[in-house]
Design an enzyme around this catalytic site. Structure first.
Site, PDB file in Angstrom:
ATOM      1  CB  ILE A 218      -0.784   0.050   1.158  1.00  0.00           C
ATOM      2  CG1 ILE A 218      -1.775  -1.208   1.393  1.00  0.00           C
ATOM      3  CG2 ILE A 218      -1.682   1.389   1.264  1.00  0.00           C
ATOM      4  CD1 ILE A 218      -2.260  -1.490   2.715  1.00  0.00           C
ATOM      5  CG  HIS A 219       2.632   3.046  -3.480  1.00  0.00           C
ATOM      6  ND1 HIS A 219       2.308   2.043  -4.036  1.00  0.00           N
ATOM      7  CD2 HIS A 219       3.018   4.001  -4.016  1.00  0.00           C
ATOM      8  CE1 HIS A 219       2.433   2.289  -5.420  1.00  0.00           C
ATOM      9  NE2 HIS A 219       2.889   3.280  -5.275  1.00  0.00           N
ATOM     10  NE  ARG A 220      -1.321   3.408  -7.475  1.00  0.00           N
ATOM     11  CZ  ARG A 220      -0.865   3.846  -8.425  1.00  0.00           C
ATOM     12  NH1 ARG A 220      -0.755   5.104  -8.654  1.00  0.00           N
ATOM     13  NH2 ARG A 220      -0.074   3.202  -9.736  1.00  0.00           N
ATOM     14  NE  ARG A 255       1.800   9.057   0.211  1.00  0.00           N
ATOM     15  CZ  ARG A 255       1.999  10.274   0.062  1.00  0.00           C
ATOM     16  NH1 ARG A 255       2.945  11.034   0.040  1.00  0.00           N
ATOM     17  NH2 ARG A 255       0.740  11.222   0.181  1.00  0.00           N
ATOM     18  CG  ASP A 302      -1.770   1.092  -3.349  1.00  0.00           C
ATOM     19  OD1 ASP A 302      -0.620   0.704  -3.536  1.00  0.00           O
ATOM     20  OD2 ASP A 302      -2.029   1.921  -2.596  1.00  0.00           O
TER      21      ASP A 302
END
Length: 381
Positions: A218-220, A255, A302
């Site tokens: 998950i990074h967006r 992030r 994602d």
């Protein structure tokens, strides 16, 4: 001999560049000189330098060290830095990958001083103009001399947008060219999969049972920055893991690590931290990711790149986005778009784990890098 400047900035671009650098070394060492510019968009060593070292690509000849920042500020610094490099020595063309701010900056800088642009992963579309990546890829396609689409869908998108009948003329009156090149990431997956198991012991080190864990990334920013979306994703993961008795392995993007305690529901955050079913690990290296993908039961992500890699290794994929550029994966039933909806994520997991999924050859023959360089050599004087 022609001289090409390859622009990298984010981790996926470093990986993609390995396929081109390898093709230069193996097939065109006497005809092509490649120099590499790293914008510094991903400045964390675990997200950048470790990949350069591990994949054996040449060390960057230039590093702008831009770092993070607001889109405009970051992109402006990159444009100025790339332009300075392009003016400092003669380059016959610039190679750009994908859809990051580094891609956009390279396209703008090169187009203004008439350096031919070769866009790898052209024609991908989410049709979501609220995504910065969609803006970047569209602008880059418009400015490129040669568009290398990785799939038939990419070619169809470019055809529908008029690229195949484009009247655009570039330096020396040359017309735009469009090719279905196949996917350089498929090149890499075939090449590196055979040696990944010798390069890492991550499966045994983490105590994982092959084909009995979920790999999640998950990074967006639309997921990490939105409290409701982030909580919905983690709530679904926790419920799936506990009910199905299956571990969730989550290599945590910097992030996401920063925003998790801020944007995740506090009670849920505590459950995630203390759950024996959620295994959070540092960002994984390229070989570690390959091994985690190859041995997972299912992938939930994602990331566009991870979606593809899951397909390459014949693993079904749940997509934490409202759309995907890799529509072939969804159309063939190997992936399901669940967005950040708890119910849809759980249903998608059940659907994909209860049926036999097929994985037809959609991404070329594993020789995209060589094909791309052949076409660049034909184009340049």
């Amino acid at each position: 001999m022609i001289k090409l400047l390859t622009i990298i900035g984010a981790r996926p671009q470093i990986i993609k560049a390995a396929a081109i650098s390898r093709a230069v070394k193996n097939h065109f060492a006497e005809e092509i000189e490649e120099k590499i510019l790293h914008t510094g968009q991903h400045y964390d060593a675990n997200m950048s330098q470790v990949f350069i070292d591990e994949l054996g690509i040449p060390q960057p000849d230039y590093n702008l060290g831009v770092g993070s920042g607001k889109h405009g500020e970051q992109t402006a610094k990159m444009i100025a830095g790339i332009e300075e490099v392009l003016l400092s020595e003669h380059f016959d063309g610039i190679i750009l990958y994908g859809d990051t701010n580094s891609t956009l900056a390279g396209a703008v800088a090169a187009s203004k001083i008439h350096v031919p642009i070769f866009h790898i992963e052209a024609g991908l579309r989410s049709f979501n103009m609220a995504m910065p990546e969609e803006v970047n890829r569209i602008v880059c396609d418009q400015l490129s001399s040669i568009l290398f689409a990785p799939t038939e869908t990419g070619m169809e998108n470019l055809m529908n947008e008029g690229f195949l009948k484009s009247k655009a003329k570039f330096k020396n009156g040359k017309s735009r060219l469009v090719y279905n090149s196949g996917d350089v990431m498929y090149d890499n997956s075939l090449y590196f999969a055979s040696i990944a198991a010798q390069k890492t012991n991550i499966i045994s080190d983490l105590g994982l049972t092959p084909n009995h864990y979920i790999l999640t990334t998950i990074h967006r920013d639309n997921n990490t920055d939105d409290k409701e979306r982030l909580s919905a994703i983690f709530s679904a993961l926790l419920e799936i893991a506990e009910k199905d008795g299956i571990k969730v392995v989550l290599p945590l993007h910097p992030r996401t690590a920063k925003l998790l305690p801020v944007n995740l529901d506090s009670i849920l955050y505590e459950k995630v931290k203390t759950s024996s079913w959620i295994q959070i690990i540092p960002p994984a290296s390229f070989f570690e990711i390959i091994e985690l993908e190859r041995n997972a039961k299912i992938v939930m992500t994602d990331s566009g790149g991870v979606q593809k890699e899951a397909f390459f290794f014949e693993k079904p994929c749940v997509i934490f986005r409202p759309e995907t550029e890799w529509v072939e994966i969804v159309n063939h039933g190997a992936g399901i778009i669940a967005d950040a909806d708890k119910g849809r994520i759980i249903d998608a997991y059940k659907t994909l784990t209860d049926k036999k999924v097929v994985f037809p050859p959609l991404f070329g023959d594993g020789n995209a890098g060589k094909f791309i360089l052949e076409k660049i050599l034909e184009y340049l004087p």
